[in-house]
Scaffold this active site. Structure first.
Site, short mmCIF file in Angstrom:
data_model
loop_
_atom_site.label_atom_id
_atom_site.label_comp_id
_atom_site.label_asym_id
_atom_site.label_seq_id
_atom_site.Cartn_x
_atom_site.Cartn_y
_atom_site.Cartn_z
N ASP A 1 35.74 45.56 57.12
CA ASP A 1 36.88 46.16 56.40
C ASP A 1 37.35 47.37 57.18
O ASP A 1 36.55 48.08 57.79
CB ASP A 1 36.50 46.54 54.96
N LYS B 1 35.06 52.36 51.92
CA LYS B 1 34.49 51.16 51.29
C LYS B 1 33.22 50.74 52.02
O LYS B 1 32.20 50.43 51.41
CB LYS B 1 35.49 50.00 51.37
N GLU C 1 41.36 30.53 47.29
CA GLU C 1 40.37 31.01 46.32
C GLU C 1 40.94 30.96 44.92
O GLU C 1 42.10 31.29 44.71
CB GLU C 1 39.99 32.46 46.70
N LEU D 1 39.03 32.31 42.07
CA LEU D 1 38.25 33.14 41.15
C LEU D 1 39.15 34.01 40.29
O LEU D 1 40.29 34.30 40.65
CB LEU D 1 37.26 34.02 41.93
N PHE E 1 44.25 30.13 28.42
CA PHE E 1 45.57 30.73 28.73
C PHE E 1 46.60 30.47 27.61
O PHE E 1 47.77 30.34 27.88
CB PHE E 1 46.08 30.25 30.10
N ALA F 1 48.41 34.68 23.17
CA ALA F 1 49.67 35.43 23.27
C ALA F 1 49.37 36.92 23.43
O ALA F 1 48.35 37.41 22.97
CB ALA F 1 50.50 35.20 22.01
N CYS G 1 47.46 38.85 41.15
CA CYS G 1 47.81 37.50 41.59
C CYS G 1 49.03 36.90 40.90
O CYS G 1 50.02 36.59 41.57
CB CYS G 1 46.61 36.58 41.40
N LYS H 1 52.58 38.43 41.74
CA LYS H 1 53.05 38.24 43.12
C LYS H 1 53.14 36.76 43.51
O LYS H 1 54.03 36.37 44.26
CB LYS H 1 52.18 39.04 44.11
P1 NAD Z 1 42.07 43.56 47.98
O1 NAD Z 1 43.29 44.38 48.15
O2 NAD Z 1 41.12 43.85 46.86
O3 NAD Z 1 41.22 43.57 49.33
C1 NAD Z 1 41.75 43.41 50.61
C2 NAD Z 1 40.84 44.14 51.58
O4 NAD Z 1 41.24 43.83 52.92
C3 NAD Z 1 40.93 45.66 51.46
O5 NAD Z 1 39.62 46.18 51.25
C4 NAD Z 1 41.50 46.11 52.81
O6 NAD Z 1 41.02 47.37 53.23
C5 NAD Z 1 41.03 44.98 53.71
N1 NAD Z 1 41.74 44.87 54.98
C6 NAD Z 1 43.08 45.02 55.26
N2 NAD Z 1 43.32 44.79 56.56
C7 NAD Z 1 42.13 44.47 57.14
C8 NAD Z 1 41.73 44.11 58.45
N3 NAD Z 1 42.58 44.06 59.46
N4 NAD Z 1 40.43 43.83 58.67
C9 NAD Z 1 39.53 43.88 57.67
N5 NAD Z 1 39.84 44.23 56.41
C10 NAD Z 1 41.13 44.51 56.13
O7 NAD Z 1 42.59 42.05 47.87
P2 NAD Z 1 41.99 40.86 46.97
O8 NAD Z 1 42.34 41.08 45.55
O9 NAD Z 1 40.57 40.62 47.34
O10 NAD Z 1 42.90 39.65 47.48
C11 NAD Z 1 42.78 39.14 48.79
C12 NAD Z 1 43.56 37.85 48.87
O11 NAD Z 1 42.99 36.86 47.99
C13 NAD Z 1 45.03 37.96 48.45
O12 NAD Z 1 45.79 37.09 49.23
C14 NAD Z 1 45.01 37.50 47.01
O13 NAD Z 1 46.24 36.96 46.60
C15 NAD Z 1 43.97 36.41 47.06
N6 NAD Z 1 43.28 36.14 45.78
C16 NAD Z 1 42.94 37.21 44.99
C17 NAD Z 1 42.28 36.96 43.79
C18 NAD Z 1 41.92 38.11 42.88
O14 NAD Z 1 41.60 37.84 41.72
N7 NAD Z 1 41.94 39.36 43.32
C19 NAD Z 1 41.96 35.64 43.41
C20 NAD Z 1 42.29 34.60 44.27
C21 NAD Z 1 42.97 34.87 45.45
#
Ligand code: NAD
Length: 442
Positions: free
Chosen positions: A30, A35, A149, A151, A247, A250, A258, A261
């Site tokens: 990261d 972090k 993903e 989750l 889901f 209400a 998610c 966006k």
């Molecule tokens: P997040 O913002 O919690 O985490 C992203 C992490 O990536 C951050 O810690 C950031 O510092 C790090 N990062 C950025 N650039 C980097 C780099 N060059 N190298 C290494 N680390 C880097 O995001 P998230 O909620 O975990 O979501 C990640 C992806 O998964 C998104 O596309 C999201 O849509 C998708 N997703 C999220 C969820 C959810 O519930 N949060 C569920 C399914 C899918």
């Protein structure tokens, strides 16, 4: 097999920890030094049930670094789980993924599978493959795999270890074989398809769930008008296995990182291709209106919030997470502040994150009792168990004017009847506890 994960957010960290729990060694990268420092001390930077425990249990199999070069150099698989936030026009911002692609290209010294777990628009895997191949420093083979993903925050560990399916979008047999090895101990069915279809599965699934939420919210709005009870309606619908009972709660709309966006990104992508998905357009519109529904309800009782004591229970976009992204609190509290309200908030895990954005613009309460004491109105934005179990009598006892406006239907209307309280909720008639209560607002 050497596995590296780019990004230690909700998806990257949970994925890495669950892969370690199932016997893999994983290096997590990261760019956020804070972090990584926390992770190296065994502390999870996010609140997610059971995550820190599993992180500690598997500490021998987990490495956390900021320097990507060591992590990607000789990896067999790099899983990309960085953010893909929304741009102003609704499209997905791919800058973080593009950056990781270049870092991988610059570093890898041997053949490698790159799996994109982040949610990305259809066609992104092809583009990332091109970026990597154009920037490769050494003569190696890179296979791109779409591995979306599914989750949910709040149950992320369970959702990953007991996922309903693992989707793999592959264009080569070798990539599919290696990804099956990564997940070999999970005992979860695979859906193997091409990359574009895998990318579409993720958007289609998420946007369908968002559609279900907006649909039930519209039905709830009509229930209020025609005198039906949405709880009973949802129950009656959900018992039909063709519909399912998930889901169908209400409320004041979906939030989080998610649904908002991902609906906008697919809407944007369709428009970009001269097509309109009308159901998704409607899903977004309904949600925007639903988010501010509680304030509209409160305005029946007050012409302005100026000088009023407002209690807000629940700040996070849903229970079980400390995430505030697109939470109703973040939309509604600025409106209340602008109107001159004095706000007391309470949330069991979200207050630290809230302080980062709102600092001392609101007061932070250490208990529900403290937040509602002397309040003119109480808004419930998140259905935390602590709120659902909070005794209804206490609102009448502690508030200046016992008006509770509940955006998550935490209480059964039957419980409220006969109590000295005005209780407004979603998709159900307002319940006025006893006649005397009305006088409070005259
Ligand atoms: P997040 O913002 O919690 O985490 C992203 C992490 O990536 C951050 O810690 C950031 O510092 C790090 N990062 C950025 N650039 C980097 C780099 N060059 N190298 C290494 N680390 C880097 O995001 P998230 O909620 O975990 O979501 C990640 C992806 O998964 C998104 O596309 C999201 O849509 C998708 N997703 C999220 C969820 C959810 O519930 N949060 C569920 C399914 C899918």
């Amino acid at each position: 097999m050497k596995i590296s994960v780019a990004g230690t957010g909700y998806v990257g960290l949970v994925t890495a920890v669950c892969l370690a729990e199932n016997g893999n060694s994983v290096t997590c990268v990261d760019i956020n030094e804070e972090k990584v420092k926390l992770l190296n001390r065994g502390v999870s930077p996010i609140y997610e049930p059971n995550l820190e425990e599993l992180m500690k249990k598997n500490r021998d199999k987990l490495t956390f670094v900021t320097d990507y070069s060591e992590a990607y150099k000789d990896a067999d698989v790099v899983i990309i789980a960085v953010g893909t936030p929304e741009r102003k026009d609704g499209s997905a911002n791919l800058q973080y993924i593009n950056e990781v692609a270049k870092q991988i290209a610059n570093t890898v010294v041997k053949d490698c599978v790159v799996a994109i777990k982040s949610t990305v628009p259809i066609g992104t895997n092809d583009k990332i493959e091109k970026i990597i191949k154009e920037n490769l420093r050494y003569n190696v083979n890179i296979d791109l795999v779409s591995n979306p993903e599914f989750l949910s925050q709040g149950t992320a560990v369970k959702d990953t270890l007991e996922a309903t399916r693992i989707v793999l979008g592959v264009e080569s047999e070798n990539a599919g074989k290696i990804m099956r090895e990564v997940y070999q101990n999970f005992n979860i069915p695979f859906v193997v398809t091409n990359r574009n279809s895998a990318e579409m599965i993720k958007y289609a699934a998420n946007d369908f769930l968002a559609l279900k939420v907006s649909y039930i919210n519209e039905i709830a709005n009509l229930c209020e008008i025609v005198g039906a009870n949405i709880e009973d309606v949802s129950k009656g619908m959900g018992m039909d296995p063709r519909i399912g009972d998930k889901f169908l709660n209400a409320g004041i709309g979906y939030g989080g990182s998610c649904f908002p966006k991902d609906t906008k990104a697919l809407h944007w992508l369709a428009n970009y291709n001269d097509y309109e998905i009308k159901t998704i357009k409607a899903t977004i519109e309904v949600n925007e209106n639903q988010k501010i529904k509680l304030i509209k309800k409160a305005r029946k009782y007050f012409t302005s919030f100026n000088g009023l004591n407002v209690a807000v229970l629940g700040l996070t976009f849903k229970p079980g997470t400390d995430d505030l992204r697109e939470a109703p609190s973040v939309t509604n509290i600025p409106i209340l502040l602008e109107d001159g309200a004095k706000i007391n908030v309470w949330d069991p895990v979200g207050m630290d994150n809230f302080k980062r954005a709102f600092a001392d613009e609101v007061n932070y309460s250490s208990s529900i009792e403290e937040a509602i004491t002397n309040a003119d109105v109480c808004f419930i934005f998140t259905e935390w168990t602590e709120i659902k179990e909070f005794e209804i009598e206490k609102y009448a006892k502690l508030m200046k004017k016992p008006l509770v406006i509940d955006g998550r239907n935490c209480y059964n209307v039957e419980e409220v009847k006969g109590k000295e309280l005005i209780y407004e909720s979603i998709g159900r008639k307002a319940t006025i506890g006893i006649k005397e209560t009305e006088k409070v607002f005259v």
